[in-house]
Design a protein around this motif. Structure first.
Motif, PDB file in Angstrom:
ATOM      1  N   ARG A  77      -5.597  -0.301  -9.455  1.00 12.06           N
ATOM      2  CA  ARG A  77      -4.143  -0.194  -9.242  1.00 12.06           C
ATOM      3  C   ARG A  77      -3.828  -0.433  -7.763  1.00 12.06           C
ATOM      4  O   ARG A  77      -2.848  -1.089  -7.420  1.00 12.06           O
ATOM      5  CB  ARG A  77      -3.647   1.192  -9.705  1.00 12.06           C
ATOM      6  N   TYR A  78      -4.677   0.113  -6.900  1.00  9.82           N
ATOM      7  CA  TYR A  78      -4.516  -0.073  -5.450  1.00  9.82           C
ATOM      8  C   TYR A  78      -4.700  -1.558  -5.087  1.00  9.82           C
ATOM      9  O   TYR A  78      -3.873  -2.144  -4.376  1.00  9.82           O
ATOM     10  CB  TYR A  78      -5.564   0.796  -4.727  1.00  9.82           C
ATOM     11  N   TYR A  79      -5.778  -2.176  -5.582  1.00  4.30           N
ATOM     12  CA  TYR A  79      -6.056  -3.577  -5.212  1.00  4.30           C
ATOM     13  C   TYR A  79      -4.901  -4.487  -5.642  1.00  4.30           C
ATOM     14  O   TYR A  79      -4.367  -5.254  -4.831  1.00  4.30           O
ATOM     15  CB  TYR A  79      -7.382  -4.069  -5.836  1.00  4.30           C
ATOM     16  N   PRO A  86       0.870   1.725   9.542  1.00  2.77           N
ATOM     17  CA  PRO A  86       1.001   3.073  10.097  1.00  2.77           C
ATOM     18  C   PRO A  86       0.186   4.160   9.402  1.00  2.77           C
ATOM     19  O   PRO A  86      -0.045   5.217   9.996  1.00  2.77           O
ATOM     20  CB  PRO A  86       2.505   3.346   9.986  1.00  2.77           C
ATOM     21  N   ASP A  87      -0.267   3.945   8.155  1.00  2.00           N
ATOM     22  CA  ASP A  87      -1.131   4.972   7.555  1.00  2.00           C
ATOM     23  C   ASP A  87      -2.451   5.093   8.319  1.00  2.00           C
ATOM     24  O   ASP A  87      -3.165   6.088   8.177  1.00  2.00           O
ATOM     25  CB  ASP A  87      -1.371   4.729   6.045  1.00  2.00           C
ATOM     26  N   HIS A  88      -2.766   4.103   9.155  1.00  2.00           N
ATOM     27  CA  HIS A  88      -3.990   4.150   9.974  1.00  2.00           C
ATOM     28  C   HIS A  88      -3.706   4.137  11.474  1.00  2.00           C
ATOM     29  O   HIS A  88      -4.528   4.594  12.257  1.00  2.00           O
ATOM     30  CB  HIS A  88      -4.908   2.977   9.627  1.00  2.00           C
ATOM     31  N   SER A  89      -2.584   3.572  11.869  1.00  2.00           N
ATOM     32  CA  SER A  89      -2.329   3.423  13.316  1.00  2.00           C
ATOM     33  C   SER A  89      -1.432   4.544  13.845  1.00  2.00           C
ATOM     34  O   SER A  89      -1.222   4.647  15.051  1.00  2.00           O
ATOM     35  CB  SER A  89      -1.652   2.068  13.585  1.00  2.00           C
ATOM     36  N   GLN A 124      -8.991  -1.149  13.120  1.00  2.00           N
ATOM     37  CA  GLN A 124      -9.223  -2.287  12.227  1.00  2.00           C
ATOM     38  C   GLN A 124      -7.926  -2.791  11.600  1.00  2.00           C
ATOM     39  O   GLN A 124      -7.859  -3.927  11.158  1.00  2.00           O
ATOM     40  CB  GLN A 124     -10.203  -1.889  11.128  1.00  2.00           C
ATOM     41  N   HIS A 125      -6.932  -1.909  11.514  1.00  2.00           N
ATOM     42  CA  HIS A 125      -5.719  -2.251  10.746  1.00  2.00           C
ATOM     43  C   HIS A 125      -4.554  -1.466  11.344  1.00  2.00           C
ATOM     44  O   HIS A 125      -4.698  -0.275  11.643  1.00  2.00           O
ATOM     45  CB  HIS A 125      -5.967  -1.875   9.286  1.00  2.00           C
ATOM     46  N   MET A 126      -3.422  -2.144  11.504  1.00  2.00           N
ATOM     47  CA  MET A 126      -2.279  -1.545  12.201  1.00  2.00           C
ATOM     48  C   MET A 126      -1.226  -0.959  11.274  1.00  2.00           C
ATOM     49  O   MET A 126      -0.183  -0.511  11.740  1.00  2.00           O
ATOM     50  CB  MET A 126      -1.627  -2.587  13.123  1.00  2.00           C
ATOM     51  N   LEU A 159       5.548   8.908  -2.156  1.00  2.00           N
ATOM     52  CA  LEU A 159       5.260   7.515  -2.502  1.00  2.00           C
ATOM     53  C   LEU A 159       4.422   6.903  -1.385  1.00  2.00           C
ATOM     54  O   LEU A 159       4.896   6.776  -0.248  1.00  2.00           O
ATOM     55  CB  LEU A 159       6.557   6.708  -2.644  1.00  2.00           C
ATOM     56  N   PHE A 160       3.202   6.497  -1.674  1.00  2.00           N
ATOM     57  CA  PHE A 160       2.348   5.844  -0.680  1.00  2.00           C
ATOM     58  C   PHE A 160       2.912   4.455  -0.377  1.00  2.00           C
ATOM     59  O   PHE A 160       3.277   3.717  -1.301  1.00  2.00           O
ATOM     60  CB  PHE A 160       0.918   5.740  -1.214  1.00  2.00           C
ATOM     61  N   GLU A 161       2.956   4.116   0.889  1.00  3.48           N
ATOM     62  CA  GLU A 161       3.560   2.856   1.346  1.00  3.48           C
ATOM     63  C   GLU A 161       4.986   2.711   0.811  1.00  3.48           C
ATOM     64  O   GLU A 161       5.465   1.596   0.573  1.00  3.48           O
ATOM     65  CB  GLU A 161       2.705   1.633   0.978  1.00  3.48           C
ATOM     66  N   GLY A 162       5.670   3.847   0.585  1.00  2.00           N
ATOM     67  CA  GLY A 162       7.053   3.814   0.119  1.00  2.00           C
ATOM     68  C   GLY A 162       7.213   3.254  -1.273  1.00  2.00           C
ATOM     69  O   GLY A 162       8.309   2.859  -1.682  1.00  2.00           O
ATOM     70  N   VAL A 198      -6.206  -8.998   4.367  1.00  2.00           N
ATOM     71  CA  VAL A 198      -6.818  -7.960   3.525  1.00  2.00           C
ATOM     72  C   VAL A 198      -6.694  -6.641   4.312  1.00  2.00           C
ATOM     73  O   VAL A 198      -7.655  -6.124   4.801  1.00  2.00           O
ATOM     74  CB  VAL A 198      -8.306  -8.269   3.244  1.00  2.00           C
ATOM     75  N   HIS A 199      -5.505  -6.149   4.634  1.00  2.00           N
ATOM     76  CA  HIS A 199      -4.313  -6.468   3.878  1.00  2.00           C
ATOM     77  C   HIS A 199      -3.212  -7.067   4.758  1.00  2.00           C
ATOM     78  O   HIS A 199      -2.212  -7.580   4.243  1.00  2.00           O
ATOM     79  CB  HIS A 199      -3.913  -5.151   3.186  1.00  2.00           C
ATOM     80  N   TRP A 200      -3.355  -7.011   6.091  1.00  2.00           N
ATOM     81  CA  TRP A 200      -2.405  -7.595   7.038  1.00  2.00           C
ATOM     82  C   TRP A 200      -3.159  -8.644   7.883  1.00  2.00           C
ATOM     83  O   TRP A 200      -4.404  -8.684   7.860  1.00  2.00           O
ATOM     84  CB  TRP A 200      -1.823  -6.495   7.952  1.00  2.00           C
ATOM     85  N   ALA A 234     -12.083  -1.558   6.175  1.00  2.00           N
ATOM     86  CA  ALA A 234     -10.619  -1.459   6.284  1.00  2.00           C
ATOM     87  C   ALA A 234     -10.027  -1.090   4.917  1.00  2.00           C
ATOM     88  O   ALA A 234     -10.583  -0.239   4.225  1.00  2.00           O
ATOM     89  CB  ALA A 234     -10.035  -2.727   6.887  1.00  2.00           C
ATOM     90  N   ASP A 235      -8.936  -1.724   4.485  1.00  2.00           N
ATOM     91  CA  ASP A 235      -8.315  -1.343   3.204  1.00  2.00           C
ATOM     92  C   ASP A 235      -9.149  -1.762   1.984  1.00  2.00           C
ATOM     93  O   ASP A 235      -8.981  -1.198   0.890  1.00  2.00           O
ATOM     94  CB  ASP A 235      -6.940  -2.010   3.069  1.00  2.00           C
ATOM     95  N   ALA A 236      -9.997  -2.768   2.139  1.00  2.00           N
ATOM     96  CA  ALA A 236     -10.771  -3.256   0.990  1.00  2.00           C
ATOM     97  C   ALA A 236     -11.663  -2.133   0.453  1.00  2.00           C
ATOM     98  O   ALA A 236     -12.203  -1.345   1.228  1.00  2.00           O
ATOM     99  CB  ALA A 236     -11.626  -4.439   1.401  1.00  2.00           C
ATOM    100  N   LEU A 268     -10.977   2.632   4.250  1.00  2.00           N
ATOM    101  CA  LEU A 268      -9.961   3.475   4.890  1.00  2.00           C
ATOM    102  C   LEU A 268      -9.268   4.415   3.907  1.00  2.00           C
ATOM    103  O   LEU A 268      -8.492   5.268   4.315  1.00  2.00           O
ATOM    104  CB  LEU A 268      -8.927   2.594   5.603  1.00  2.00           C
ATOM    105  N   HIS A 269      -9.498   4.201   2.626  1.00  2.00           N
ATOM    106  CA  HIS A 269      -8.977   5.122   1.603  1.00  2.00           C
ATOM    107  C   HIS A 269     -10.076   5.318   0.554  1.00  2.00           C
ATOM    108  O   HIS A 269     -10.876   4.418   0.325  1.00  2.00           O
ATOM    109  CB  HIS A 269      -7.753   4.533   0.885  1.00  2.00           C
ATOM    110  N   GLY A 270     -10.026   6.469  -0.110  1.00  2.41           N
ATOM    111  CA  GLY A 270     -10.953   6.685  -1.220  1.00  2.41           C
ATOM    112  C   GLY A 270     -12.328   7.109  -0.760  1.00  2.41           C
ATOM    113  O   GLY A 270     -12.601   7.222   0.438  1.00  2.41           O
TER     114      GLY A 270
HETATM  115 FE1  FEO Z   1      -2.756  -1.591   4.589  1.00  5.89          FE
HETATM  116 FE2  FEO Z   1      -4.105   1.507   4.199  1.00  5.89          FE
HETATM  117  O1  FEO Z   1      -2.984   0.217   4.945  1.00  5.89           O
END
Ligand code: FEO
Length: 393
Positions: free
Chosen positions: A189-191, A77-80, A73-75, A19-22, A142-144, A161-163, A220-222
């Motif tokens: 679905r992600y947005y 944990p999937d990036h930090s 750019q974003h803290m 599960l991504f982001e739990g 966007v997003h923290w 970043a996540d956008a 940062l994804h995709g």
């Molecule tokens: Fe908001 Fe990809 O982390």
């Protein structure tokens, strides 16, 4: 992957995550993207999930030798998650990030905020690497709140970043959107799952980005977005304004013994027979709720159908409606089907949960089912189908 003469991809693919982001199922896996910008000074854009620290650091070494900067750019944990590993592997490197991100680093890493190896940046600051000058754009929520984006004026690349992220590992979906033929489905679905609550903040960043000449978007994804940027930015504009992207009716339901399901299937057939452009039916107990949320934002009309349960509504429907309202659900046409064997309450409860949302139109024809469909409730379904279809004539 080479993004330009000087910019290389050094991200990783995750096929182990459940599960991504739990929270989110990711049938195509997940990518944690990271990029190297090679110049007189070398910068690395973001780290990756800590489970991939060794793999990522090897990729960075191969691409960049010993980098000078790690730009965070974003803290989340999937990036930090690999920052500590990076700072140990490259003891000369400096971390570049926002003040808020350094506060988060101290919280995540037991007081380590790299006070002697850091550069704090804010909106409009520039970092010169040589021929590349990186400018920083704050993108709170966007997003923290600590998020920054980065623009490279030389290669006209926005590191977003996540956008503009999407679920899916790049070895499954393609490295760029030239290979990825279904970006919108999993990006939507992600947005709506992850950023949907923050439409005004996304709008604010899009306005800043509109002043930049952008030819490539590195999220940062995709996949890396290298073509049709107007299409992707246009979708983000629609989504973050809470405008409906498509015409059609979503019927979201729960059913305990199949009678509410029968009513939903009957309504779907009636709508299709009346030429409604799209009819999407989702079983909230069995289908992915994030997909149902995405559809509820995408289409202009939603029918909620559920059973009265504990004098309220069935739990999956409660979770669904809360998932919408906490994301600022608005600008829709809504209809309700309730089932209750002795004291139906569901329509009243569902309306109560949604009545505070902005700019909602409630259909006139609610449908009440007393246990199972009969001539009276079938006639009410016909009336609701007429009302819903009339908007598309
Ligand atoms: Fe908001 Fe990809 O982390």
């Amino acid at each position: 992957m080479k993004i330009s003469e000087d910019i290389l991809y050094v991200g990783v693919n995750d096929h182990d995550i459940d599960l991504f982001e739990g929270h989110y199922i990711v049938p195509e896996g997940m990518a944690y993207n990271s990029y190297v910008i090679k110049d007189a000074k070398t910068a690395v854009m973001d780290s990756v999930d800590g489970r991939f620290a060794d793999e990522w650091i090897e990729k960075v070494k191969e691409a960049a030798g010993s980098p000078d900067y790690l730009i965070i750019q974003h803290m989340e944990p999937d990036h930090s998650g690999s920052i500590l590993g990076f700072m140990e592997a490259f003891p000369e490197a400096v971390v570049v990030s926002s003040q808020k991100a350094f506060t988060m680093m101290a919280n995540f890493f037991e007081g380590k905020d790299f006070a002697d190896r850091r550069l704090v940046v804010k909106e409009g600051d520039t970092l010169e690497l040589g021929s590349h000058a990186l400018s920083f754009i704050t993108a709170p929520m966007v997003h923290w709140p600590e998020v920054i984006m980065t623009y490279d004026a030389k290669d006209k690349v926005l590191f977003s970043a996540d956008a503009f992220g999407r679920f899916g590992a790049l070895d499954e979906i393609g490295e760029t959107n030239e290979e990825d033929d279904d970006w919108a489905c999993e990006a939507r679905r992600y947005y709506f799952g992850i950023v949907g609550k923050y439409g005004p903040q996304t709008q604010a960043v899009l306005k800043k980005a509109a002043g930049l000449d952008i030819q490539t978007i590195c999220a940062l994804h995709g996949p890396v977005l290298v073509k049709d940027l107007g299409y992707h930015i246009g979708l983000y504009d629609t989504w973050s304004k809470y405008e409906s992207e498509s015409q059609g009716v979503v019927i979201a339901y729960t059913s305990v013994y199949g009678n509410t399901k029968k009513a939903v299937e009957t309504l779907a057939e009636m709508l299709e027979a009346r030429g409604v452009p799209e009819v999407e039916v989702t079983d909230l107990a069995r289908d992915d709720i994030a997909e149902a949320v995405e559809d509820a934002f995408r289409y202009d009309t939603v029918v909620f159908a559920t059973t009265t349960f504990n004098n309220g509504i069935f739990p999956f429907m409660r979770e669904f409606i809360e998932s919408l309202t906490e994301r600022n659900y608005q600008n829709k046409r809504l209809a309700f089907i309730e089932n209750g064997s002795w004291a139906p309450q569901a329509a009243k409860v569902m309306k109560g949960m949604l009545e505070g949302c902005k700019n909602m139109t409630f259909c006139e024809n609610d449908v009440k089912i007393m246990s199972a469909l009969n001539d009276e409730s079938r006639a009410k379904l016909e009336a609701l189908a007429d009302e819903l279809a009339s908007a598309y004539k």
